[in-house]
Design a protein around this motif. Structure first.
Motif, PDB file in Angstrom:
ATOM      1  N   MET A  62     -22.724  83.927  19.113  1.00 16.08           N
ATOM      2  CA  MET A  62     -21.655  82.968  19.165  1.00 16.08           C
ATOM      3  C   MET A  62     -21.391  82.410  17.772  1.00 16.08           C
ATOM      4  O   MET A  62     -20.240  82.281  17.374  1.00 16.08           O
ATOM      5  N   TRP A  63     -22.471  82.098  17.059  1.00 13.41           N
ATOM      6  CA  TRP A  63     -22.279  81.503  15.731  1.00 13.41           C
ATOM      7  C   TRP A  63     -21.650  82.509  14.769  1.00 13.41           C
ATOM      8  O   TRP A  63     -20.827  82.126  13.927  1.00 13.41           O
ATOM      9  N   ALA A  64     -22.021  83.777  14.884  1.00 15.34           N
ATOM     10  CA  ALA A  64     -21.415  84.801  14.033  1.00 15.34           C
ATOM     11  C   ALA A  64     -19.924  84.912  14.320  1.00 15.34           C
ATOM     12  O   ALA A  64     -19.114  85.040  13.397  1.00 15.34           O
ATOM     13  N   HIS A  65     -19.561  84.854  15.589  1.00 13.55           N
ATOM     14  CA  HIS A  65     -18.147  84.903  15.981  1.00 13.55           C
ATOM     15  C   HIS A  65     -17.396  83.705  15.387  1.00 13.55           C
ATOM     16  O   HIS A  65     -16.292  83.859  14.854  1.00 13.55           O
ATOM     17  N   LEU A  66     -18.004  82.534  15.464  1.00 15.93           N
ATOM     18  CA  LEU A  66     -17.388  81.323  14.913  1.00 15.93           C
ATOM     19  C   LEU A  66     -17.247  81.441  13.398  1.00 15.93           C
ATOM     20  O   LEU A  66     -16.188  81.144  12.842  1.00 15.93           O
ATOM     21  N   LYS A  67     -18.306  81.895  12.728  1.00 14.52           N
ATOM     22  CA  LYS A  67     -18.248  82.033  11.277  1.00 14.52           C
ATOM     23  C   LYS A  67     -17.197  83.041  10.859  1.00 14.52           C
ATOM     24  O   LYS A  67     -16.504  82.826   9.861  1.00 14.52           O
ATOM     25  N   ASP A  68     -17.047  84.127  11.615  1.00 15.29           N
ATOM     26  CA  ASP A  68     -16.012  85.112  11.302  1.00 15.29           C
ATOM     27  C   ASP A  68     -14.621  84.492  11.392  1.00 15.29           C
ATOM     28  O   ASP A  68     -13.747  84.791  10.577  1.00 15.29           O
ATOM     29  N   SER A  69     -14.407  83.628  12.392  1.00 16.66           N
ATOM     30  CA  SER A  69     -13.083  83.028  12.564  1.00 16.66           C
ATOM     31  C   SER A  69     -12.787  81.979  11.499  1.00 16.66           C
ATOM     32  O   SER A  69     -11.636  81.670  11.231  1.00 16.66           O
ATOM     33  N   LEU A  70     -13.830  81.441  10.873  1.00 10.06           N
ATOM     34  CA  LEU A  70     -13.643  80.436   9.829  1.00 10.06           C
ATOM     35  C   LEU A  70     -13.712  81.042   8.424  1.00 10.06           C
ATOM     36  O   LEU A  70     -13.386  80.376   7.447  1.00 10.06           O
ATOM     37  N   ARG A 111     -11.573  76.503  21.704  1.00 15.18           N
ATOM     38  CA  ARG A 111     -10.876  77.730  22.111  1.00 15.18           C
ATOM     39  C   ARG A 111     -11.821  78.678  22.831  1.00 15.18           C
ATOM     40  O   ARG A 111     -11.443  79.330  23.798  1.00 15.18           O
ATOM     41  N   MET A 112     -13.050  78.791  22.318  1.00 15.84           N
ATOM     42  CA  MET A 112     -14.031  79.677  22.951  1.00 15.84           C
ATOM     43  C   MET A 112     -14.332  79.243  24.374  1.00 15.84           C
ATOM     44  O   MET A 112     -14.612  80.077  25.229  1.00 15.84           O
ATOM     45  N   GLN A 113     -14.269  77.951  24.610  1.00 17.18           N
ATOM     46  CA  GLN A 113     -14.541  77.408  25.940  1.00 17.18           C
ATOM     47  C   GLN A 113     -13.611  78.008  26.988  1.00 17.18           C
ATOM     48  O   GLN A 113     -13.988  78.165  28.143  1.00 17.18           O
ATOM     49  N   VAL A 125     -15.354  86.242  26.527  1.00 17.35           N
ATOM     50  CA  VAL A 125     -16.097  86.246  25.264  1.00 17.35           C
ATOM     51  C   VAL A 125     -17.478  85.633  25.477  1.00 17.35           C
ATOM     52  O   VAL A 125     -18.487  86.176  25.035  1.00 17.35           O
ATOM     53  N   LEU A 126     -17.530  84.509  26.181  1.00 17.11           N
ATOM     54  CA  LEU A 126     -18.816  83.851  26.432  1.00 17.11           C
ATOM     55  C   LEU A 126     -19.731  84.739  27.277  1.00 17.11           C
ATOM     56  O   LEU A 126     -20.932  84.835  27.006  1.00 17.11           O
ATOM     57  N   ASP A 127     -19.170  85.409  28.282  1.00 18.40           N
ATOM     58  CA  ASP A 127     -19.964  86.336  29.093  1.00 18.40           C
ATOM     59  C   ASP A 127     -20.511  87.475  28.232  1.00 18.40           C
ATOM     60  O   ASP A 127     -21.640  87.924  28.427  1.00 18.40           O
ATOM     61  N   GLY A 128     -19.712  87.922  27.278  1.00 18.55           N
ATOM     62  CA  GLY A 128     -20.158  88.973  26.372  1.00 18.55           C
ATOM     63  C   GLY A 128     -21.332  88.525  25.514  1.00 18.55           C
ATOM     64  O   GLY A 128     -22.267  89.293  25.275  1.00 18.55           O
ATOM     65  N   PHE A 129     -21.297  87.280  25.055  1.00 25.66           N
ATOM     66  CA  PHE A 129     -22.411  86.748  24.273  1.00 25.66           C
ATOM     67  C   PHE A 129     -23.689  86.747  25.104  1.00 25.66           C
ATOM     68  O   PHE A 129     -24.752  87.140  24.628  1.00 25.66           O
TER      69      PHE A 129
END
Length: 52
Positions: free
Chosen positions: A1-9, A30-32, A37-41
């Motif tokens: 999740m954090w990698a996904h967030l860092k990629d978006s920022l 937005r992720m909420q 996406v959350l299920d994938g994590f």
């Protein structure tokens, strides 16, 4: 999740810590609303969710 967030920022250039915090909150919010996406994590962890 954090990698996904860092990629978006990653390509943004906030001018202050407050702006970065606001962008982070917005992206997490937005992720909420993306249960796929959350299920994938969770699926990537290999853990099995416990039943209530």
């Amino acid at each position: 999740m954090w990698a996904h967030l860092k990629d978006s920022l990653g390509n943004l250039a906030p001018c202050s810590i407050d702006e970065l915090a606001a962008l982070t909150r917005t992206r997490l919010k937005r992720m909420q609303y993306r249960p796929d996406v959350l299920d994938g994590f969770i699926a990537e962890t290999g853990l099995i969710p416990a039943s209530p």
